[in-house]
Every structure is written in C-alpha cells, then in structure tokens.
Design a protein around this motif. Structure first.
Motif, PDB file in Angstrom:
ATOM      1  N   LEU A 295       3.647  -9.615   8.673  1.00  0.00           N
ATOM      2  CA  LEU A 295       2.489  -8.734   8.553  1.00  0.00           C
ATOM      3  C   LEU A 295       2.403  -7.765   9.734  1.00  0.00           C
ATOM      4  O   LEU A 295       2.097  -6.583   9.558  1.00  0.00           O
ATOM      5  N   GLN A 332       0.063  -1.202  -4.726  1.00  0.00           N
ATOM      6  CA  GLN A 332      -0.527  -2.475  -4.297  1.00  0.00           C
ATOM      7  C   GLN A 332      -0.194  -3.597  -5.264  1.00  0.00           C
ATOM      8  O   GLN A 332      -0.118  -4.762  -4.880  1.00  0.00           O
ATOM      9  N   LEU A 353       7.165  -8.836   2.784  1.00  0.00           N
ATOM     10  CA  LEU A 353       5.938  -9.171   2.059  1.00  0.00           C
ATOM     11  C   LEU A 353       6.204 -10.181   0.947  1.00  0.00           C
ATOM     12  O   LEU A 353       5.299 -10.926   0.556  1.00  0.00           O
ATOM     13  N   LYS A 357       4.075 -13.566   0.527  1.00  0.00           N
ATOM     14  CA  LYS A 357       3.499 -13.981  -0.755  1.00  0.00           C
ATOM     15  C   LYS A 357       3.955 -15.384  -1.148  1.00  0.00           C
ATOM     16  O   LYS A 357       3.145 -16.211  -1.595  1.00  0.00           O
ATOM     17  N   LEU A 367      -4.361 -14.466  -0.232  1.00  0.00           N
ATOM     18  CA  LEU A 367      -3.805 -13.260   0.384  1.00  0.00           C
ATOM     19  C   LEU A 367      -4.422 -12.047  -0.299  1.00  0.00           C
ATOM     20  O   LEU A 367      -4.404 -11.943  -1.519  1.00  0.00           O
ATOM     21  N   SER A 368      -4.967 -11.148   0.483  1.00  0.00           N
ATOM     22  CA  SER A 368      -5.595  -9.957  -0.097  1.00  0.00           C
ATOM     23  C   SER A 368      -5.238  -8.721   0.718  1.00  0.00           C
ATOM     24  O   SER A 368      -4.769  -8.817   1.863  1.00  0.00           O
ATOM     25  N   LEU A 369      -5.470  -7.580   0.100  1.00  0.00           N
ATOM     26  CA  LEU A 369      -5.087  -6.305   0.707  1.00  0.00           C
ATOM     27  C   LEU A 369      -6.133  -5.253   0.391  1.00  0.00           C
ATOM     28  O   LEU A 369      -6.590  -5.134  -0.744  1.00  0.00           O
ATOM     29  N   SER A 371      -6.520  -1.070   1.101  1.00  0.00           N
ATOM     30  CA  SER A 371      -5.758   0.073   1.611  1.00  0.00           C
ATOM     31  C   SER A 371      -6.230   1.369   0.973  1.00  0.00           C
ATOM     32  O   SER A 371      -6.678   1.384  -0.186  1.00  0.00           O
ATOM     33  N   SER A 377      -4.037   0.364   6.106  1.00  0.00           N
ATOM     34  CA  SER A 377      -4.081  -0.846   5.281  1.00  0.00           C
ATOM     35  C   SER A 377      -4.522  -2.039   6.117  1.00  0.00           C
ATOM     36  O   SER A 377      -4.272  -2.096   7.331  1.00  0.00           O
ATOM     37  N   PHE A 379      -4.307  -6.316   5.740  1.00  0.00           N
ATOM     38  CA  PHE A 379      -3.894  -7.529   5.041  1.00  0.00           C
ATOM     39  C   PHE A 379      -4.726  -8.696   5.561  1.00  0.00           C
ATOM     40  O   PHE A 379      -4.929  -8.835   6.775  1.00  0.00           O
TER      41      PHE A 379
END
Length: 390
Positions: A295, A332, A353, A357, A367-369, A371, A377, A379
């Motif tokens: 990350l 995404q 990534l 994951k 796990l989230s994003l 952006s 962005s 994470f």
C-alpha cells in the motif's frame, strides 16, 4: 491468434466436430433405415388393402354371374393390372414397363413398388392382381433429402457450437498469455528505472560527484529492486493457505515500513507523514508486512513529485492516503486484479494490490478504497477482526 493457439483450436475443432458429426451421421443413418422400413411396410399394407378390394369385387362379380369390368381406382398414384393363368395381360394401366415378377409378393422396381396377389378360385380367368404405386419411392426420396439436409444443418450447428465453445475455453488461456506477456514487459520496464538510477549513481560516485546524494539514490534504487523481487517471489511461490500467526505490534511494523520507503520516496521528493496508535494483532508477520509495504509502495508510485503521503492507524483501521493522480470508478473495480495496472506509466506491473486483496481475503479483513481523479486515493484496511484485546 498465434500459431500455437491456432493449432490448438484446429485440433479441438477437428476432434470435437469429427466425433460429433460421426455420431450424428450414425444416428441419422439408423433413423433413415427405420423410416424406410416403416415406409415399405405402410406401402405394402396400402397395396395389399387395395388388392383385397379389387379381389373382392372380382369374386363378387363372378358369384353373381356378372362380368367383371375393371375401372381405375380413386387414388391416382395407385394403379393395377390383371393377368390370366398364363400371365398374359387382361387389363392394365400400369406405368412401369418392366417385366412383372410374379414370384415376389412385394418388391421395388425402378420408381415403383409392386404388390402381387393371386386368385386361386376355379372358374375365374383372372389369376393375378398386380398393384403399382410410386408413393413409397417418392416418400423415401423425400426422406433421403430431409435426412441429408438434417445432417448438413446439424454439422453446421455443431461447427458453430464448437467454435463458440473453443472461444470460451481459449479465452482464459488467451487472457492469461496476454497478462503474462504484459507482466514480463512491465516487469522489465519496472526494473529499468531503479537499475538505470543505480548505474548512473555508481558512475557519478566513481567520479566523486555529490557522493552523499548518490549514496541515497543507490540505497533507494536497491530497495526498489528488492521490493520488486520480493513481490514477485511472494506472489509466485508463497502458499496463501499457510499462516504462521504471531503477536504483532502493528504500529511498530508500519514504522519499519515507513523507514524503508523513506529512502525510496526521496527520489521523488515525497514526504511520508504518520499518525499511529498502539495496536496489536494476531497475524502472519510476512503477510502483514506485505499488506503495509504494497500500500505504501503503491502510494509512492502514483504520487506526484513533491507531494505528501499520509499514513494513519486509528481505532484498528490502517489508512494510506496519497495526493496523486487518483483512480477512476471504472478502474476501482479492476485495480485489485492480478497484473492490472493503473494508467500511470510509473506504476508497477499489477501484483502488489493483488497480494493485498488475497491476504485480506485470507484473514477476512475489510479492504476499501476512496479515490477521485487528480485528487488522490486512500486505501483502508480494518484489522479489528484479528486484534488482541488490551
């Protein structure tokens, strides 16, 4: 499509279509033979019934001492002839000109089927009734045409299905080949930058120019190469099902990673800021390190020169925020797939990534994003599921 794929496709189509068409041919042949036999039986029964009616009329006429007068039948496609004991014609409007086979009860000759019945009663000059029809042959010819057409259309259908299945079966292989090909190209490109910087820095160092700065570049390039190698090795050879869980101080592990990447981010003049709370978890240390490193590495790669990376650990949630190019909503959904790269040419080759994951899935970590394009962005990983109670 390359030669190997073309050969595989041709081999598959040949075996599949060959076996399928052979089976269809056998089934249609069996069907055709059964239908022909059924047509012949039907034809024989029809001629036999017509013959019985004529015979009944003949017997009825002679029983009443009347002369039998032949007349044509209502069915235009059924005709007959009458013969005496010497097999001479008494009456006939048969179309067939061939010699009648009186010894055969039912037979085919040319375009017609014939049925021969005999009258044994004494005093009646008519001894043979020969029936003729073209129904059976015509029906059989139509059946043959329909069977051939069925075979042709079935073969075409099987061919289309085979091509469709081949494309479905070969698509994952094709995609895998394309991904691997891109992976090799991208990995070469990814290694090219740190290797070039390393060689240039060594050359400048030999000349005695900016030794302190060159040493920083050498250290940064070496760590980048090491990070790339570790990602490839971990992704290719590590078994994600094997976990050696231990008590880990997550904040300390994050600090170690930040120190490591400080030497890498210096080449882009990126500053890494941290805000970490004390937090302990039970997890495989190697996999935890991979989560954190990838990350942060991702943030460094996609951040603009001279920008800031913010790393936080608060209430068990680890967050890495960059102020780089951002990720579109469409990307995404795809960004966590293996070998999927961002649009930035400085980005990696798409396994970082994917590792994140897979590890999160392994430990059921959320796990989230978030952006936005041109804004950056963030994470997030929630470690509360594997937290050790204080």
């Amino acid at each position: 499509m390359n030669n190997d794929e073309r050969k595989a496709l041709i081999s598959f189509l040949s075996i599949y279509m060959g076996s399928a068409i052979f089976l269809i041919g056998i089934l249609l042949y069996i069907y055709y033979q059964d239908e022909v036999e059924s047509l012949q039986k039907t034809c024989s029964m029809e001629l036999n019934n017509a013959s019985m009616n004529i015979k009944a009329d003949i017997l009825n006429s002679f029983m009443h001492n009347k002369k039998f007068v032949p007349k044509k039948l209502k069915e235009d496609d059924i005709k007959y002839a009458l013969f005496d004991g010497d097999k001479k014609v008494i009456y006939s409007y048969l179309e067939g000109k061939d010699f009648i086979k009186f010894k055969n009860n039912f037979y085919e000759n040319g375009s017609f089927h014939y049925f021969v019945s005999k009258i044994d009663e004494i005093g009646i000059p008519i001894k043979y009734i020969v029936m003729e029809t073209c129904r059976g042959v015509q029906s059989r010819d139509k059946l043959r045409i329909y069977t051939v057409l069925a075979f042709i259309f079935s073969s075409i259908f099987v061919g289309l299905i085979a091509i469709f299945l081949a494309r479905i079966l070969l698509k994952p292989v094709r995609d895998k080949v394309v991904h691997l090909d891109n992976f090799i190209k991208d990995s070469a490109h990814e290694l090219n930058t740190p290797v070039s910087v390393l060689m240039t820095s060594v050359s400048m160092l030999k000349k005695g120019k900016n030794p302190e700065k060159m040493m920083k570049y050498i250290l940064s390039s070496s760590k980048q190469i090491s990070q790339i190698y570790n990602d490839i090795h971990f992704s290719a050879f590590n078994d994600f099902q094997e976990n050696i869980d231990e008590r880990i101080s997550l904040d300390e592990l994050i600090n170690e990673s930040v120190e490591f990447f400080n030497d890498i981010s210096i080449t882009k003049n990126i500053k890494i800021e941290t805000e970490l709370e004390k937090f302990e978890i039970l997890m495989d240390k190697t996999k935890t390190q991979k989560l954190i490193n990838n990350l942060i590495s991702n943030a460094v790669k996609y951040s603009k020169n001279g920008s800031i990376i913010s790393i936080k650990l608060k209430n068990g949630i680890f967050a890495v925020q960059d102020f780089g190019i951002g990720i579109s909503k469409e990307e995404q959904e795809e960004i966590f797939k293996r070998y999927k790269r961002g649009i930035n040419s400085e980005g990696g080759f798409g396994i970082g990534l994917d590792i994140v994951k897979r590890v999160c899935n392994d430990y059921r970590l959320k796990l989230s994003l978030q952006s936005k394009i041109d804004e950056g962005s963030t994470f997030y990983i929630d470690f509360n599921k594997i937290a050790i109670s204080q």
